[in-house]
Motif scaffolding. Structure first.
Motif, short mmCIF file in Angstrom:
data_model
loop_
_atom_site.label_atom_id
_atom_site.label_comp_id
_atom_site.label_asym_id
_atom_site.label_seq_id
_atom_site.Cartn_x
_atom_site.Cartn_y
_atom_site.Cartn_z
N UNK A 109 25.44 8.38 -5.53
CA UNK A 109 26.03 7.68 -6.68
C UNK A 109 27.16 6.81 -6.17
N UNK A 110 26.92 5.51 -6.19
CA UNK A 110 27.87 4.57 -5.60
C UNK A 110 28.58 3.75 -6.69
N UNK A 111 29.91 3.71 -6.59
CA UNK A 111 30.72 2.91 -7.51
C UNK A 111 30.41 3.27 -8.97
N UNK A 112 30.39 4.57 -9.24
CA UNK A 112 30.13 5.08 -10.59
C UNK A 112 31.37 5.73 -11.19
N UNK A 113 32.07 6.52 -10.40
CA UNK A 113 33.22 7.29 -10.89
C UNK A 113 34.21 6.44 -11.68
N UNK A 114 34.46 5.23 -11.21
CA UNK A 114 35.47 4.39 -11.85
C UNK A 114 35.05 3.91 -13.24
N UNK A 115 33.76 4.08 -13.57
CA UNK A 115 33.25 3.66 -14.88
C UNK A 115 33.14 4.81 -15.87
N UNK A 116 33.40 6.05 -15.41
CA UNK A 116 33.09 7.24 -16.20
C UNK A 116 34.34 7.78 -16.89
N UNK A 117 34.24 7.95 -18.21
CA UNK A 117 35.33 8.56 -18.97
C UNK A 117 35.38 10.07 -18.73
N UNK A 118 34.20 10.71 -18.81
CA UNK A 118 34.15 12.17 -18.68
C UNK A 118 33.76 12.53 -17.25
N UNK A 119 34.74 12.44 -16.39
CA UNK A 119 34.55 12.70 -14.95
C UNK A 119 34.09 14.13 -14.69
N UNK A 120 34.59 15.08 -15.48
CA UNK A 120 34.27 16.49 -15.25
C UNK A 120 32.78 16.76 -15.42
N UNK A 121 32.17 16.23 -16.49
CA UNK A 121 30.74 16.43 -16.72
C UNK A 121 29.94 15.72 -15.65
N UNK A 122 30.34 14.53 -15.28
CA UNK A 122 29.66 13.76 -14.23
C UNK A 122 29.60 14.56 -12.93
N UNK A 123 30.73 15.09 -12.49
CA UNK A 123 30.77 15.85 -11.24
C UNK A 123 30.03 17.18 -11.37
N UNK A 124 30.10 17.81 -12.52
CA UNK A 124 29.38 19.07 -12.72
C UNK A 124 27.88 18.84 -12.69
N UNK A 125 27.42 17.74 -13.30
CA UNK A 125 26.00 17.42 -13.26
C UNK A 125 25.51 17.26 -11.82
N UNK A 126 26.27 16.55 -11.02
CA UNK A 126 25.88 16.35 -9.63
C UNK A 126 25.78 17.68 -8.90
N UNK A 127 26.78 18.53 -9.07
CA UNK A 127 26.78 19.82 -8.37
C UNK A 127 25.61 20.69 -8.81
N UNK A 128 25.35 20.74 -10.12
CA UNK A 128 24.28 21.58 -10.63
C UNK A 128 22.90 21.06 -10.25
N UNK A 129 22.77 19.76 -10.11
CA UNK A 129 21.47 19.18 -9.79
C UNK A 129 21.20 19.12 -8.29
N UNK A 130 22.16 19.54 -7.50
CA UNK A 130 21.98 19.55 -6.05
C UNK A 130 21.44 20.91 -5.61
N UNK A 131 20.38 20.90 -4.83
CA UNK A 131 19.83 22.15 -4.31
C UNK A 131 20.83 22.83 -3.38
N UNK A 132 20.81 24.14 -3.27
CA UNK A 132 21.60 24.81 -2.23
C UNK A 132 21.22 24.22 -0.86
N UNK A 133 22.22 23.82 -0.11
CA UNK A 133 21.99 23.16 1.16
C UNK A 133 21.78 21.67 1.05
N UNK A 134 21.74 21.14 -0.18
CA UNK A 134 21.54 19.71 -0.39
C UNK A 134 22.80 18.91 -0.15
N UNK A 135 22.64 17.58 -0.12
CA UNK A 135 23.74 16.67 0.19
C UNK A 135 23.95 15.67 -0.93
N UNK A 136 25.22 15.41 -1.25
CA UNK A 136 25.60 14.34 -2.18
C UNK A 136 26.43 13.31 -1.44
#
Length: 208
Positions: A109-136
């Motif tokens: 996800x490139x150059x997205x954070x600066x556009x997001x109001x709800x940063x907490x949900x955005x980051x939680x979604x990434x973490x939950x959708x990443x497989x164990x051992x996966x890379x973001x």
């Protein structure tokens, strides 16, 4: 689709356009991590998803590329079709995404954070959708900090370097890189240089 100065549309931009070159560099940087299921979160016009699919087609099972803009997704489907890619209209802060999309080996996800109001949900979604051992692999421009004004009309705010680094405490391994133009390099040896963009490469623990 019209070029607005914020959206990257390669065929409507000059080859040496700085914004275009920065985005190309980040996607090429990420090819090294491309395997299995990949999520391109806020894919824009779709060129980056296509770069990864073409470059790592033997290692990739599929690329799910999502963006909130229906026009961008329609354009991506027409311009950057690839049999490994599925372009879809989605909101990156929709809390139902992890249940509906499952988990991925790589999320970019490139150059997205600066556009997001709800940063907490955005980051939680990434973490939950990443497989164990996966890379973001996540990037954002640095600025005055959370809640502070920015000169960019489409940005909610721009995080400081410290605020950006503090977003990744849940991950087992985190490497921070710094970008200026097409140059991407790790922290050591960067004293005295100004890097406007930060990149985090995060590995989720295998027991997470």
């Amino acid at each position: 689709m019209k070029y607005t100065g914020e959206r990257v549309i390669p065929e409507l931009m000059k080859q040496m356009n700085g914004l275009l070159l920065e985005h190309l560099a980040r996607y090429h940087f990420s090819i090294h991590y491309a395997k299995g299921r990949i999520l391109d979160f806020a894919c824009g016009s779709g060129f980056g998803s296509n770069i990864m699919a073409v470059a790592a087609k033997k290692a990739i099972a599929e690329v799910i590329a999502v963006d909130i803009d229906p026009e961008a997704i329609a354009y991506a489907k027409g311009k950057y079709y690839h049999p490994l890619i599925s372009f879809q209209v989605e909101n990156c802060v929709d809390p139902s995404l992890p249940e509906r999309f499952g988990q991925f080996d790589l999320i970019v996800s490139f150059e997205t954070l600066e556009h997001v109001d709800n940063e907490e949900i955005f980051m939680r979604n990434i973490y939950q959708m990443l497989k164990p051992g996966g890379t973001a692999v996540i990037s954002t421009p640095f600025g005055q900090g959370r809640g502070m004004p920015t000169s960019e009309p489409f940005h909610v705010h721009q995080l400081t370097e410290g605020e950006f680094q503090n977003l990744f405490t849940l991950y087992e391994e985190v490497q921070f890189y710094y970008q200026k133009g097409v140059l991407i390099e790790p922290a050591p040896g960067r004293e005295g240089r100004h890097y406007p963009i930060g990149i985090a490469v995060c590995k989720k623990g295998t027991k997470a």
